[in-house]
Design an enzyme around this catalytic site. Structure first.
Site, short mmCIF file in Angstrom:
data_model
loop_
_atom_site.label_atom_id
_atom_site.label_comp_id
_atom_site.label_asym_id
_atom_site.label_seq_id
_atom_site.Cartn_x
_atom_site.Cartn_y
_atom_site.Cartn_z
N TRP A 59 0.97 -1.02 0.06
CA TRP A 59 0.52 0.02 -0.25
C TRP A 59 0.86 1.16 -0.16
CZ3 TRP A 59 -5.08 -0.39 -0.61
CH2 TRP A 59 -5.32 -1.75 -1.08
N GLY A 63 7.25 6.40 -1.49
CA GLY A 63 8.57 5.61 -1.76
C GLY A 63 9.69 4.64 -0.73
N GLU A 128 9.44 14.80 0.14
CA GLU A 128 8.22 14.60 1.12
C GLU A 128 7.71 15.43 2.44
OE1 GLU A 128 6.95 10.27 1.80
OE2 GLU A 128 6.91 10.31 -0.68
N ASP A 228 -0.52 -8.25 16.05
CA ASP A 228 -0.03 -10.03 16.56
C ASP A 228 1.42 -10.12 16.56
OD1 ASP A 228 -2.72 -10.27 15.46
OD2 ASP A 228 -1.43 -11.06 13.43
N HIS A 249 -1.25 9.48 9.85
CA HIS A 249 -0.88 10.22 8.25
C HIS A 249 -1.02 11.97 8.58
CE1 HIS A 249 -0.26 10.99 4.07
NE2 HIS A 249 0.86 10.45 4.37
N ARG A 298 5.68 15.03 9.53
CA ARG A 298 3.77 14.84 9.12
C ARG A 298 3.16 15.37 10.65
NH1 ARG A 298 4.69 9.40 6.68
NH2 ARG A 298 5.03 10.26 5.81
N HIS A 359 -1.46 6.08 10.78
CA HIS A 359 -0.76 5.58 9.72
C HIS A 359 0.42 4.13 10.04
CE1 HIS A 359 1.05 5.86 5.76
NE2 HIS A 359 2.08 6.20 6.00
N ARG A 394 8.73 9.39 12.40
CA ARG A 394 8.70 8.91 12.02
C ARG A 394 9.13 9.78 10.54
NH1 ARG A 394 7.36 6.61 6.45
NH2 ARG A 394 5.53 5.96 7.41
C1 SIN Z 1 3.15 9.41 1.85
O1 SIN Z 1 3.05 8.91 0.90
O2 SIN Z 1 2.11 10.00 1.87
C2 SIN Z 1 3.39 7.93 2.96
C3 SIN Z 1 4.66 7.76 2.86
C4 SIN Z 1 5.35 6.98 4.50
O3 SIN Z 1 4.38 7.01 5.17
O4 SIN Z 1 6.93 6.84 4.63
#
Ligand code: SIN
Length: 550
Positions: A59, A63, A128, A228, A249, A298, A359, A394
């Site tokens: 998912w 990147g 990002e 788990d 997120h 984020r 997230h 993160r």
């Molecule tokens: C995103 O594409 O925004 C998520 C990337 C990530 O969680 O590192």
């Protein structure tokens, strides 16, 4: 307080398999380890809850971050990772991550992963949140995880020495007399002779079982992520760390008040390409909030969105990416475009409704720099693990990298450390399973009281609810009850950790302790199970502090 089950009630195993190493999970962490171990260990078994590769990795949209661009260096990647981690990262772990990242990405390419290239044939790099450089490699625009998973699945299928059991849920570690691993119990569905509960005897267990997303009502994680791996490690005596640091997120598509479970992600890369957040009156949401504006780390963006949602009473804010244009959307973000369209939104002409959702778990099974946990023979990598690379928050696109780099390291040491195959010892842990009927209530409580905004009152209410759910035994044993037991166990550990940490740091936001990054809380909340079966949550100060919070 009800005591949580010491191991899952699943009855006696009906079959036994014996291998050298069993790997739990088939995402980037599990399959990288399997591919790297295959020439060094005789019998490797990968067990996976659904079909091969059906976990979080596939998912991932954005990147993998690595210092591959001209002028970029691991040192710069290190600085961005540490800033995002808000003083809670393990510096040595971060150095491993950023220094070994580029080589690990090149190995993924050698295994058949096709990353996007620029017109000159070089890797196409984007940016990002929290990154000061373009350093994110991606595939098929926004289908990076799916492409990596495809390549890894094919490489594993070409390796007959790697045995794979699908539709296999892990239950508990089986321990030897010395407290180290002797194997694990699993439950298999729809695989003929192997159906039902089985015992896998093994000399080492590698957990690569993903995170805890299903603890919350809305998450970007698939349904298999029910904590788990963390729960079974805790029950077996392993130390968990940093569970309170759950990343939300900022831009998950808002689908209405009844939305529940896995929700569509709008990658941060969309903001990396120029999209921006707007309020209901059309004003820019992130201007003046952070020097990186829409590309702030984020936690900063998620908090800003939540703050405005609370102030305005609206259930979402908006992402404006209309100016990117239809042609750009089709080429760069085909997956997200299709997802928007399936919900009646054309991002080239419409604003996208967004709200934060769970997230990523920055915490997990505490490991050293080689994936070793505190239980002999038990290793962990990827989201289930906590080596300290992510700290309190993160950095974007560091998660696939984490699974990749630390799995390679586990594969470096594990063959030389294999224990002799041990006899399972008598298991004195209490046996139990909790009712699956409480799952929805648990998720709603956790989202409301232990989500983006936390306070002692809310966390106390969450613990009371969790205790009530821990008092309802399962009437029918099976995956629903076992998964819910794991969710209640890890939710309790997470909430107790969040209550203990009386400050705001990274993704942990205490409304009653708004002071950020309080030096007295530089350190970690660790969770173990005490001799009485109750959870012990302890604050372990970082060496540089005196632990004066107590
Ligand atoms: C995103 O594409 O925004 C998520 C990337 C990530 O969680 O590192």
């Amino acid at each position: 307080m009800h005591t949580l089950p010491g191991r899952l009630d699943a009855g006696e195993p009906g079959w036994t398999e014996t291998v050298d190493v069993v790997i739990v999970g088939s995402g980037i962490a599990g399959l990288t380890a399997a591919l790297r171990l295959r020439d060094q260990v005789d019998r490797i078994l990968v067990v996976t809850k659904d079909i091969l590769g059906n976990g979080s990795t596939q998912w991932a949209q954005g990147g993998i971050a690595a210092a591959l661009g001209e002028g970029d260096t691991p040192d710069q990647h290190e600085v961005d990772t540490l800033v995002a981690g808000a003083g809670a990262c393990d510096l040595d772990a971060v150095r491993v991550l950023v220094q070994e990242g580029a080589e690990a990405v090149r190995e993924l390419i050698s295994w058949g992963t096709n990353f996007d290239l620029d017109p000159d044939g070089n890797l196409s790099l984007t940016r990002e949140g929290g990154h000061h450089r373009d350093r994110i490699v991606h595939a098929h625009g926004d289908a990076t995880g799916a492409e990596i998973q495809r390549a890894l699945n094919e490489a594993v299928r070409r390796a007959p020495e790697i045995l794979v059991y699908e539709h296999t849920m892990v239950l508990d570690l089986v321990l030897a007399e010395d407290g180290g691993v002797a194997g694990l119990t699993v439950h298999v569905v729809g695989e003929g002779e192997r159906d039902g509960v089985g015992l896998v005897r093994a000399r080492a267990v590698l957990l690569a079982a993903g995170g805890l997303g299903q603890v919350f009502s809305q998450t970007t994680n698939p349904a298999v992520n029910t904590a788990d791996g963390m729960a079974l490690a805790l029950r077996a005596g392993a130390r968990l760390r940093d569970l309170e640091f759950v990343q939300f997120h900022p831009t998950v598509m808002y689908l209405g008040p009844d939305s529940h479970g896995q929700q569509p992600l709008i990658s941060e890369a969309v903001r990396g390409e120029g999209a921006f957040l707007v309020d209901w009156d059309g004003s820019r949401l992130m201007e003046g909030v952070h020097e990186l504006a829409d590309l702030a780390p984020r936690d900063v963006v998620a908090k800003r969105i939540m703050q405005r949602m609370l102030e305005t009473g609206h259930p979402n804010m908006w992402l404006d990416a209309r100016h990117l244009g239809r042609e750009f959307w089709e080429r760069r973000f085909p997956t997200i475009l299709a997802s928007c369209e399936s919900h009646g939104i054309d991002p080239a002409t419409d604003l996208i409704p967004v709200a934060p959702a769970c997230h990523y778990a920055s915490g997990g099974v505490h490991t050293d720099l080689w994936g070793r946990s505190s239980v002999a023979g038990l290793y962990a990598t990827g989201e289930v693990a906590c080596s300290g690379v992510h700290g309190a928050n993160r950095l974007a696109s560091n998660s696939l990298l984490d699974g990749l780099v630390f799995s390679r390291r586990v594969a470096e040491v594990l063959p030389g450390e294999l224990r002799p195959l041990a006899e399972p010892a008598a298991d004195l842990r209490t046996v139990g399973a909790l009712s699956g009927a409480g799952r929805r209530e648990l998720q709603e409580t956790m989202s409301l009281q232990a989500g983006v905004l936390r306070s002692a009152t809310g966390l106390g209410e969450a613990l009371a609810d969790l205790d009530k759910l821990a008092g309802v035994d399962a009437t029918a044993l099976g995956p629903d009850a076992w998964e819910t037991t794991n969710l209640i166990t890890i939710s309790t550990a997470l909430t107790q950790s969040a209550l203990l940490r009386q400050e705001t740091r990274g993704s942990h936001w205490r409304e009653d302790f708004p002071e950020r990054d309080d030096a007295r809380w530089a350190g970690h909340c660790d969770v173990t199970v005490g001799p009485d079966g109750a959870l012990d949550v302890d604050f372990i100060p970082s060496p540089a502090t005196d632990g004066a919070h107590a």
